[in-house]
Design a protein around this motif. Structure first.
Motif, mmCIF file in Angstrom:
data_model
loop_
_atom_site.group_PDB
_atom_site.id
_atom_site.type_symbol
_atom_site.label_atom_id
_atom_site.label_comp_id
_atom_site.label_asym_id
_atom_site.label_seq_id
_atom_site.Cartn_x
_atom_site.Cartn_y
_atom_site.Cartn_z
ATOM 1 N N PRO A 115 0.529 -1.048 -0.328
ATOM 2 C CA PRO A 115 -0.280 0.389 -0.341
ATOM 3 C C PRO A 115 0.235 1.087 0.109
ATOM 4 C CG PRO A 115 0.108 -1.204 2.185
ATOM 5 C CD PRO A 115 0.737 -1.954 0.994
ATOM 6 N N ARG A 116 1.933 1.307 0.670
ATOM 7 C CA ARG A 116 2.687 2.491 0.348
ATOM 8 C C ARG A 116 4.377 2.305 -0.996
ATOM 9 N NH1 ARG A 116 3.152 5.678 4.080
ATOM 10 N NH2 ARG A 116 3.383 7.466 3.195
ATOM 11 N N TYR A 117 3.712 1.670 -1.619
ATOM 12 C CA TYR A 117 4.876 1.137 -2.841
ATOM 13 C C TYR A 117 5.483 2.269 -3.372
ATOM 14 C CZ TYR A 117 7.983 -0.649 -6.575
ATOM 15 O OH TYR A 117 8.415 -0.864 -7.854
ATOM 16 N N THR A 118 4.832 3.299 -3.721
ATOM 17 C CA THR A 118 5.970 4.623 -3.875
ATOM 18 C C THR A 118 6.661 4.831 -2.838
ATOM 19 O OG1 THR A 118 3.704 4.882 -5.605
ATOM 20 C CG2 THR A 118 5.619 7.007 -5.129
ATOM 21 N N ASP A 119 5.994 5.255 -1.560
ATOM 22 C CA ASP A 119 6.931 5.851 -1.447
ATOM 23 C C ASP A 119 8.521 5.390 -0.477
ATOM 24 O OD1 ASP A 119 7.282 7.612 1.118
ATOM 25 O OD2 ASP A 119 6.875 6.617 3.013
ATOM 26 N N LEU A 120 8.081 4.081 -0.545
ATOM 27 C CA LEU A 120 8.777 2.912 -0.356
ATOM 28 C C LEU A 120 10.257 3.253 -0.981
ATOM 29 C CD1 LEU A 120 7.426 0.376 1.238
ATOM 30 C CD2 LEU A 120 8.784 1.381 2.865
ATOM 31 N N VAL A 121 9.410 3.086 -2.533
ATOM 32 C CA VAL A 121 10.521 3.128 -3.824
ATOM 33 C C VAL A 121 11.436 4.600 -3.556
ATOM 34 C CG1 VAL A 121 10.926 4.051 -6.128
ATOM 35 C CG2 VAL A 121 9.586 1.658 -5.181
ATOM 36 N N THR A 122 10.663 5.568 -3.589
ATOM 37 C CA THR A 122 11.239 6.893 -2.807
ATOM 38 C C THR A 122 12.402 7.104 -2.208
ATOM 39 O OG1 THR A 122 9.581 7.697 -1.756
ATOM 40 C CG2 THR A 122 9.532 8.347 -3.965
ATOM 41 N N ARG A 123 12.336 6.662 -0.617
ATOM 42 C CA ARG A 123 12.986 5.752 0.513
ATOM 43 C C ARG A 123 14.484 5.036 0.261
ATOM 44 N NH1 ARG A 123 11.167 4.344 5.748
ATOM 45 N NH2 ARG A 123 9.033 3.317 4.472
ATOM 46 N N HIS A 124 13.853 4.167 -0.858
ATOM 47 C CA HIS A 124 15.215 3.498 -0.976
ATOM 48 C C HIS A 124 15.948 4.207 -1.836
ATOM 49 C CE1 HIS A 124 16.902 -0.444 -1.925
ATOM 50 N NE2 HIS A 124 16.768 -0.325 -3.799
ATOM 51 N N ARG A 125 15.264 5.110 -2.917
ATOM 52 C CA ARG A 125 16.302 5.902 -4.473
ATOM 53 C C ARG A 125 17.350 6.919 -3.236
ATOM 54 N NH1 ARG A 125 12.170 6.421 -9.247
ATOM 55 N NH2 ARG A 125 12.013 3.675 -9.334
ATOM 56 N N GLU B 221 18.246 6.447 -0.427
ATOM 57 C CA GLU B 221 18.925 5.773 0.651
ATOM 58 C C GLU B 221 20.711 5.529 -0.446
ATOM 59 O OE1 GLU B 221 16.912 2.788 2.680
ATOM 60 O OE2 GLU B 221 16.078 3.987 4.001
ATOM 61 N N ARG B 222 19.630 5.084 -1.760
ATOM 62 C CA ARG B 222 20.875 4.770 -2.700
ATOM 63 C C ARG B 222 22.033 5.906 -2.905
ATOM 64 N NH1 ARG B 222 20.857 0.987 -0.045
ATOM 65 N NH2 ARG B 222 19.955 -0.926 -0.170
ATOM 66 N N GLY B 223 20.881 7.366 -3.462
ATOM 67 C CA GLY B 223 21.156 7.925 -3.741
ATOM 68 C C GLY B 223 22.897 8.423 -2.687
ATOM 69 N N VAL B 224 22.536 8.342 -1.693
ATOM 70 C CA VAL B 224 23.587 8.964 -1.058
ATOM 71 C C VAL B 224 24.538 8.065 -0.329
ATOM 72 C CG1 VAL B 224 23.806 8.387 2.019
ATOM 73 C CG2 VAL B 224 21.713 10.309 1.493
ATOM 74 N N GLU B 225 24.950 7.149 -0.193
ATOM 75 C CA GLU B 225 25.723 5.715 -0.581
ATOM 76 C C GLU B 225 26.811 6.143 -2.082
ATOM 77 O OE1 GLU B 225 23.595 2.087 -1.050
ATOM 78 O OE2 GLU B 225 22.917 2.083 1.432
ATOM 79 N N LYS B 226 26.509 6.454 -3.000
ATOM 80 C CA LYS B 226 26.479 6.455 -3.931
ATOM 81 C C LYS B 226 27.659 7.863 -4.303
ATOM 82 C CE LYS B 226 25.439 5.618 -8.400
ATOM 83 N NZ LYS B 226 24.806 5.008 -9.270
ATOM 84 N N GLY B 227 27.091 9.239 -2.771
ATOM 85 C CA GLY B 227 27.387 10.187 -3.212
ATOM 86 C C GLY B 227 27.181 11.306 -4.105
ATOM 87 N N ILE B 228 25.623 10.726 -4.438
ATOM 88 C CA ILE B 228 25.027 11.929 -5.281
ATOM 89 C C ILE B 228 23.937 13.110 -4.639
ATOM 90 C CG2 ILE B 228 25.428 11.140 -7.130
ATOM 91 C CD1 ILE B 228 22.284 9.866 -7.533
ATOM 92 N N THR B 229 23.009 12.087 -3.189
ATOM 93 C CA THR B 229 22.363 12.975 -2.423
ATOM 94 C C THR B 229 22.612 13.164 -1.070
ATOM 95 O OG1 THR B 229 21.376 11.387 -3.276
ATOM 96 C CG2 THR B 229 20.014 12.745 -1.289
ATOM 97 N N HIS B 230 23.181 14.706 -0.432
ATOM 98 C CA HIS B 230 23.550 14.684 0.685
ATOM 99 C C HIS B 230 22.709 13.911 1.410
ATOM 100 C CE1 HIS B 230 24.722 17.618 3.957
ATOM 101 N NE2 HIS B 230 25.736 17.887 3.711
ATOM 102 N N LEU B 231 23.011 14.178 2.873
ATOM 103 C CA LEU B 231 22.307 13.512 3.570
ATOM 104 C C LEU B 231 21.428 14.543 3.995
ATOM 105 C CD1 LEU B 231 25.170 12.285 6.653
ATOM 106 C CD2 LEU B 231 23.187 11.042 5.647
ATOM 107 N N GLN B 232 21.122 15.519 3.697
ATOM 108 C CA GLN B 232 20.043 16.534 4.340
ATOM 109 C C GLN B 232 19.232 16.407 3.742
ATOM 110 O OE1 GLN B 232 21.373 20.660 4.252
ATOM 111 N NE2 GLN B 232 23.128 20.664 6.109
ATOM 112 N N GLY B 233 19.682 15.705 2.369
ATOM 113 C CA GLY B 233 18.423 15.031 1.484
ATOM 114 C C GLY B 233 17.419 14.157 2.287
#
Length: 258
Positions: free
Chosen positions: A22-32, A34-46
């Motif tokens: 039921p929260r598929y989209t929300d879970l996918v965006t959170r996952h992305r 998290e992966r963005g932070v791991e890859k260095g493209i997203t800041h922690l504040q994001g």
């Protein structure tokens, strides 16, 4: 057990998230994110910014409301009418909708430009590389040989032949003072923001109160539908739009559920 707890925190790939959750989209965006932070493209504040957006999306019913769809159609018309359209990309945008932003750029013949609040050469290179991995051929924002007037800090840095020279700019997930500075330059601004009360959508010519993962594909779909429309038709779509009414409709949905 809440919906958020039904998917293990150690999910490694978004394909492992059940599509019927039921929260598929929300879970996918959170996952992305998290992966963005791991890859260095997203800041922690994001991650904090994404959390705020998720809360507003929940109140919107996690769907594109009619006023948002109207705004997305108007955005497509603006981008098709533009002489020099530019799509601005920050760390969250790169993590959430890289392929979708490239598809939109192709549909409206726009440039892609990386612009960051927390700008470092490493993050710029990581985001540009991430976009190229998803099919981008040219990415602006690396030269950063111009400055937005009235702004301090790294986010004032833009390309002279990119955002600085643009007539129409899509600035999703933007901070308010930079949106105000771009408005002061006389640019037509399209802002995607889930909070209708924040400064960015309130200074925008076209505020889109929708989740970016829905909004960008919707703008692209409208752009493709309008690709053969004449200039008069596109100008009529733009002229009929009421930004204040769009914001009021979004606020009413959030406050009242309708």
């Amino acid at each position: 057990m809440s919906d958020h707890e039904t998917v293990p925190a150690e999910v490694e790939d978004e394909s492992e998230i059940p599509a019927d959750h039921p929260r598929y989209t929300d879970l996918v965006t959170r996952h992305r994110i998290e992966r963005g932070v791991e890859k260095g493209i997203t800041h922690l504040q994001g991650m904090h910014a994404e959390g705020r957006g998720s809360a507003f999306d929940y109140l919107l019913g996690e769907e594109t409301i009619p006023s948002a769809d109207d705004a997305e159609r108007v955005a497509a018309a603006h981008l098709l009418l533009a002489d020099r359209p530019v799509l601005s990309i920050n760390g969250n945008v790169a993590a959430l909708v890289p392929a979708e932003m490239i598809a939109l750029a192709d549909a409206v013949d726009a440039d892609l430009e990386v612009n960051l609040f927390n700008r470092t050469p490493e993050r710029i290179d990581a985001i540009a590389g991430h976009l190229r991995e998803h099919g981008a051929e040219d990415v602006k924002g690396i030269e950063a040989d111009a400055h937005i007037p009235g702004l301090e800090h790294e986010r004032a840095k833009v390309d002279a032949d990119g955002i600085y020279a643009a007539d129409v700019v899509l600035v999703p997930l933007e901070d308010g003072d930079r949106a105000e500075a771009l408005d002061a330059m006389g640019k037509t601004e399209i802002v995607i923001d889930l909070n209708p009360l924040s400064r960015s959508p309130r200074v925008a010519d076209v505020p889109i109160v929708d989740n970016i993962v829905r909004a960008v594909p919707n703008i692209t779909a409208h752009a493709r539908e309008l690709a053969d429309a004449d200039e008069a038709t596109l100008e009529a779509i733009v002229a009929d739009f009421d930004a204040d009414a769009a914001l009021e409709a979004a606020e009413a949905r959030i406050r009242n559920g309708f």
